[in-house]
Design an enzyme around this catalytic site. Structure first.
Site, PDB file in Angstrom:
ATOM      1  N   HIS A 136       0.834  -1.220   0.000  1.00  0.00           N
ATOM      2  CA  HIS A 136       0.000   0.000   0.000  1.00  0.00           C
ATOM      3  C   HIS A 136       0.866   1.266   0.000  1.00  0.00           C
ATOM      4  CE1 HIS A 136      -0.368   0.606   4.673  1.00  0.00           C
ATOM      5  NE2 HIS A 136       0.832   0.247   4.336  1.00  0.00           N
ATOM      6  N   GLU A 137       0.181   2.402  -0.191  1.00  0.00           N
ATOM      7  CA  GLU A 137       0.855   3.709  -0.237  1.00  0.00           C
ATOM      8  C   GLU A 137       1.952   3.735  -1.307  1.00  0.00           C
ATOM      9  OE1 GLU A 137      -0.502   6.086   1.784  1.00  0.00           O
ATOM     10  OE2 GLU A 137       0.824   7.508   0.787  1.00  0.00           O
ATOM     11  N   GLY A 138       1.627   3.146  -2.477  1.00  0.00           N
ATOM     12  CA  GLY A 138       2.590   3.037  -3.573  1.00  0.00           C
ATOM     13  C   GLY A 138       3.401   1.758  -3.395  1.00  0.00           C
TER      14      GLY A 138
END
Ligand SMILES: Cc1cc2nc3c(=O)[nH]c(=O)nc-3n(C[C@H](O)[C@H](O)[C@H](O)COP(=O)(O)OP(=O)(O)OC[C@H]3O[C@@H](n4cnc5c(N)ncnc54)[C@H](O)[C@@H]3O)c2cc1C
Length: 592
Positions: free
Chosen positions: A445-447
């Protein structure tokens, strides 16, 4: 961990110097310590004892309501009461005006105690902070303030089933309904949002979703690319401009919960918008087409937050396996005369290979903590310091590392923690398997890991003619020069060589000017870059260590471990980068 945290904050980063700045003038070393004490206590009493429960009693949807353990309600409300939701905000909105570095340090205790139970609060604070910057005065008053007060919680709704890494393909549609609504231009949204953390629960009376959606162009079609993306506030329950619930349910509903490997204490939801008719009510934040920019305004803090969460999971595993290794008797010393089976067994911590696994963990988690606090301190330089441009440049290149390095290496730490416990580590009778499962999310997540690597090599190190990379290199060089005058000169030389290797590989990767050639090996590049950054930070930390006591000696050993066992790995990673190894790029899909 507290002693290490205090050392890094006080003796290495000199956080008390921040109190000389007008924004932090009412703070002191004592108020900073008091914040950390409070966070440590709440995390110990309300979060840590229930971390396993939040995992085994997974959120459950009965078709109407989502059920969570009572402990999750109690813990998150205790967090809200501590004032930490608004830790960095101005006094006049009920905040504490804390520096970012202290806010992050305080939150570290919650990530370590129960990263999943802490998720609701982290999302809420990020959501409300974004509204403080981009919302209208009414949006700030109605939504942000009630989130900071813990009355309502918040989410971030970016992803869709078909749009994860590629947010330009977001397909949620927003049609103008009433441009003069006091809460902001009112739109009607239809679409699906996938993977939404904290998307449904009944901890608070309302949930404030921040949703990315596209406003169609004059031809009625969605504008391709990120330019078409706008940001909307979609409350679960509609409210008026006096922040009162109207009693009307917004048309944003839970389609189902995702059942995850780890991080189970945070609900994870597929949300449908506009399923029932006209569309879910959403109030525009900022300008049409400016949604991604608004959403990513808080990106630095969000990515440092993910990195720090990864570090703390690593820390939790390190401490658990260290305690186990001190007590578990197994095996006897091997001497030239063989083993004496009549002698008592030794605790496994006395075996060199177990020490190797503990030292590896120590070097990853303590080095990772230094990295995250260093980045948070740079955020403070950016907001209140005198050399903001330089801080921005350094932070730009460090952010992909802050997010990705602990996600990868503290996952390895968690794996090593399981290994130290042997078979016991593989069972649910010990906490280390849960740490590994919780940790596994962080590379996704978050890139994702791959996307962070593309950001680093494709954008950050080449931006403004390499100015950001040069700014970082100057800081590394400064540490090298200081270390040359000390007993760390061999490591300083090793770091200088590593820095030159990274610089050389960066140039060679881009020497043909072809992004496909340069970026095919972006992930090994990021691994080498990250290890070089960590070696630098370990050297810098080592220079600040006081005396010859166990604390300092342990850190020196971890620093030496990093230089002896980890930094040499960069050779293999950078080799493929520098020669623009085409194998992965040329491999044909049919050949798999
Ligand atoms: C537990 C959990 C919580 C989450 N919470 C939230 C949340 O609260 N809000 C929210 O909006 N989202 C959330 N997400 C979504 C998360 O951000 C996405 O899963 C992530 O962005 C990846 O998208 P994807 O899953 O569609 O994978 P994809 O984008 O399909 O990626 C799959 C793989 O392909 C690779 N890949 C994709 N594109 C490229 C490319 N151009 N070049 C090279 N490699 C590429 C990726 O690196 C990855 O390895 C959450 C996800 C999970 C699992």
């Amino acid at each position: 961990m507290r002693q290490t945290l205090d050392f890094l904050l006080n003796d290495w980063l000199h956080v008390e110097q921040l109190t000389a700045r007008p924004r932090f003038a009412e703070h002191s070393a004592e108020t900073f310590a008091a914040v950390l004490d409070t966070c440590e206590r709440i995390a110990r009493d309300k979060f840590a004892p229930f971390n396993r429960l939040a995992d085994t009693q997974e959120p459950h949807f009965d078709g109407e309501r989502v059920h969570l353990p009572q402990a999750t309600h109690d813990a998150t409300l205790a967090y809200a009461e501590s004032g930490m939701l608004a830790a960095a905000q101005d006094y006049d909105v009920g905040g504490m005006q804390l520096p970012c570095v202290i806010e992050m340090a305080g939150n570290a205790f919650f990530s370590k105690a129960s990263v999943a139970m802490g998720g609701y609060a982290m999302l809420t604070s990020g959501n409300a902070s974004l509204l403080m910057v981009h919302g209208t005065p009414t949006q700030r008053e109605v939504f942000a303030k009630n989130e900071f007060a813990g009355r309502w919680f918040g989410t971030m709704c970016l992803s869709e089933p078909q749009a994860g890494s590629s947010l330009s393909d977001v397909a949620t549609r927003a049609e103008l309904d009433d441009a003069s609504d006091p809460l902001g231009p009112r739109y009607r949204l239809t679409g699906n949002k996938m993977w939404i953390s904290g998307g449904e629960h009944e901890i608070t009376e309302n949930i404030i979703h921040l949703v990315l959606a596209k406003v169609p162009g004059p031809d009625g079609k969605l504008i391709p690319g990120t330019r078409g993306i706008s940001l909307f506030i979609c409350p679960k329950w509609l409210v008026n401009e006096r922040a009162e619930l109207t009693g009307e349910r917004n048309d944003i509903v839970l389609a189902g919960l995702n059942h995850k490997l780890g991080y189970r204490g945070t609900t994870n939801c597929l949300l449908n918008l506009g399923e029932k008719g006209q569309g879910a009510v959403g109030y525009l934040v900022g300008k049409v087409g400016d949604g991604l920019r608004c959403m990513f305004h808080m990106m630095n803090e969000a990515r440092i937050g993910v990195g720090l969460g990864a570090v703390m999971l690593g820390y939790a595993g390190y401490e658990a396996s260290l305690e186990y290794a001190r007590q578990r008797p197994q095996g006897r010393p091997m001497t030239a005369a063989g083993k004496d089976s009549a002698s008592p067994q030794r605790p496994i911590i006395e075996h060199a290979d177990v020490r190797r696994m503990l030292l590896a963990q120590k070097s990853y988690v303590e080095g990772g903590l230094a990295l995250e606090l260093y980045c948070a301190r740079l955020v403070d330089e950016l907001h209140t310091g005198e050399a903001a441009a330089e801080a921005q440049a350094v932070l730009d290149v460090l952010i992909p590392i802050a997010k990705s390095w602990p996600s990868e290496w503290c996952l390895e730490a968690n794996s090593l923690a399981i290994q130290v416990l042997g078979g016991y580590g593989y069972t649910r009778d010990f906490p280390v398997e849960q740490y590994w499962r919780d940790q596994r999310l962080n590379m996704i997540h978050e890139g994702t890991h791959g996307i962070q690597a593309l950001d680093l090599l494709g954008r950050k190190v080449v931006q403004q003619g390499g100015a950001s990379l040069a700014a970082l290199a100057a800081r590394v060089q400064h540490t090298i020069e200081r270390a040359m005058q000390t007993g760390w000169s061999a490591e300083a030389n090793q770091l200088a060589a590593a820095l030159a290797q990274v610089g050389g590989a960066t140039k060679k990767a881009w020497s043909t000017g072809q992004p496909e050639e340069a970026l095919a090996n972006a992930t090994p590049y990021m691994q080498a870059f990250g290890h070089t950054v960590l070696a630098w930070l370990w050297l810098d930390v080592a220079l600040a260590l006081p005396g010859e006591g166990d604390f300092a000696q342990g850190k020196r050993a971890a620093a030496r471990y990093f230089f002896a066992y980890e930094l040499p790995k960069i050779g293999a990673w950078l080799d493929v980068v520098a020669r623009r190894e085409p194998l992965c790029r040329d491999m044909k899909t049919e050949w798999f």
